[in-house]
Design a protein around this motif. Sequence first.
Motif, PDB file in Angstrom:
ATOM      1  N   ALA A  64      18.174  17.099 -23.708  1.00 44.06           N
ATOM      2  CA  ALA A  64      19.530  17.224 -24.244  1.00 44.06           C
ATOM      3  C   ALA A  64      19.913  18.695 -24.234  1.00 44.06           C
ATOM      4  O   ALA A  64      19.110  19.563 -24.556  1.00 44.06           O
ATOM      5  CB  ALA A  64      19.598  16.661 -25.657  1.00 44.06           C
ATOM      6  N   HIS A  65      21.129  18.967 -23.842  1.00 45.07           N
ATOM      7  CA  HIS A  65      21.588  20.340 -23.730  1.00 45.07           C
ATOM      8  C   HIS A  65      22.982  20.439 -24.332  1.00 45.07           C
ATOM      9  O   HIS A  65      23.863  19.648 -24.012  1.00 45.07           O
ATOM     10  CB  HIS A  65      21.596  20.754 -22.253  1.00 45.07           C
ATOM     11  CG  HIS A  65      22.106  22.134 -22.009  1.00 45.07           C
ATOM     12  ND1 HIS A  65      21.559  23.238 -22.612  1.00 45.07           N
ATOM     13  CD2 HIS A  65      23.105  22.588 -21.225  1.00 45.07           C
ATOM     14  CE1 HIS A  65      22.203  24.317 -22.202  1.00 45.07           C
ATOM     15  NE2 HIS A  65      23.144  23.939 -21.371  1.00 45.07           N
ATOM     16  N   GLU A  66      23.177  21.410 -25.186  1.00 42.52           N
ATOM     17  CA  GLU A  66      24.481  21.646 -25.798  1.00 42.52           C
ATOM     18  C   GLU A  66      25.190  22.728 -24.988  1.00 42.52           C
ATOM     19  O   GLU A  66      24.700  23.855 -24.883  1.00 42.52           O
ATOM     20  CB  GLU A  66      24.301  22.106 -27.248  1.00 42.52           C
ATOM     21  CG  GLU A  66      25.575  22.167 -28.045  1.00 42.52           C
ATOM     22  CD  GLU A  66      26.071  20.792 -28.465  1.00 42.52           C
ATOM     23  OE1 GLU A  66      27.289  20.628 -28.576  1.00 42.52           O
ATOM     24  OE2 GLU A  66      25.246  19.894 -28.687  1.00 42.52           O
ATOM     25  N   ARG A  78      27.614  17.851 -25.648  1.00 41.31           N
ATOM     26  CA  ARG A  78      26.196  17.558 -25.463  1.00 41.31           C
ATOM     27  C   ARG A  78      26.005  16.715 -24.212  1.00 41.31           C
ATOM     28  O   ARG A  78      26.690  15.731 -24.012  1.00 41.31           O
ATOM     29  CB  ARG A  78      25.673  16.821 -26.690  1.00 41.31           C
ATOM     30  CG  ARG A  78      24.195  16.676 -26.755  1.00 41.31           C
ATOM     31  CD  ARG A  78      23.810  16.161 -28.157  1.00 41.31           C
ATOM     32  NE  ARG A  78      22.405  16.018 -28.293  1.00 41.31           N
ATOM     33  CZ  ARG A  78      21.572  16.984 -28.633  1.00 41.31           C
ATOM     34  NH1 ARG A  78      22.034  18.177 -28.868  1.00 41.31           N
ATOM     35  NH2 ARG A  78      20.284  16.770 -28.755  1.00 41.31           N
ATOM     36  N   SER A  79      25.067  17.123 -23.373  1.00 35.11           N
ATOM     37  CA  SER A  79      24.738  16.376 -22.167  1.00 35.11           C
ATOM     38  C   SER A  79      23.258  16.034 -22.194  1.00 35.11           C
ATOM     39  O   SER A  79      22.450  16.795 -22.715  1.00 35.11           O
ATOM     40  CB  SER A  79      25.028  17.203 -20.918  1.00 35.11           C
ATOM     41  OG  SER A  79      26.391  17.483 -20.824  1.00 35.11           O
ATOM     42  N   THR A  80      22.924  14.905 -21.626  1.00 39.00           N
ATOM     43  CA  THR A  80      21.521  14.502 -21.516  1.00 39.00           C
ATOM     44  C   THR A  80      21.193  14.336 -20.044  1.00 39.00           C
ATOM     45  O   THR A  80      21.935  13.712 -19.294  1.00 39.00           O
ATOM     46  CB  THR A  80      21.275  13.182 -22.269  1.00 39.00           C
ATOM     47  OG1 THR A  80      21.636  13.352 -23.631  1.00 39.00           O
ATOM     48  CG2 THR A  80      19.812  12.781 -22.187  1.00 39.00           C
TER      49      THR A  80
END
Length: 95
Positions: A64-66, A78-80
């Motif tokens: 997960a990346h913000e 937020r992307s996964t």
Amino acid sequence: MALDPTELGKSMQLALPKVWKEIKGTDLPTGGDPKDSEVLFRAIALGLLEFLKKHEDEFILNVAHELPTALPGPPPGRSTFKVVHLNINANLPPP
């Protein structure tokens, strides 16, 4: 930096007295050859790293990346991402 079984084994060996005291409530007994525990922990570390390396493609990982608001590009949020291949960088002896 590659994961090194010797370094990992040494870390386990150094942790033993602390964990012994936490669990047993007494200091680790002295005596015996310290090379005995070195062999044990290095073998455990080597086995663990070899196992992880052998099965690295069996890990299912999502990262997960913000995304920050101050950078240009995609809108923040937020992307996964699914990791489809994991390469465990370990300093292992040849098979």
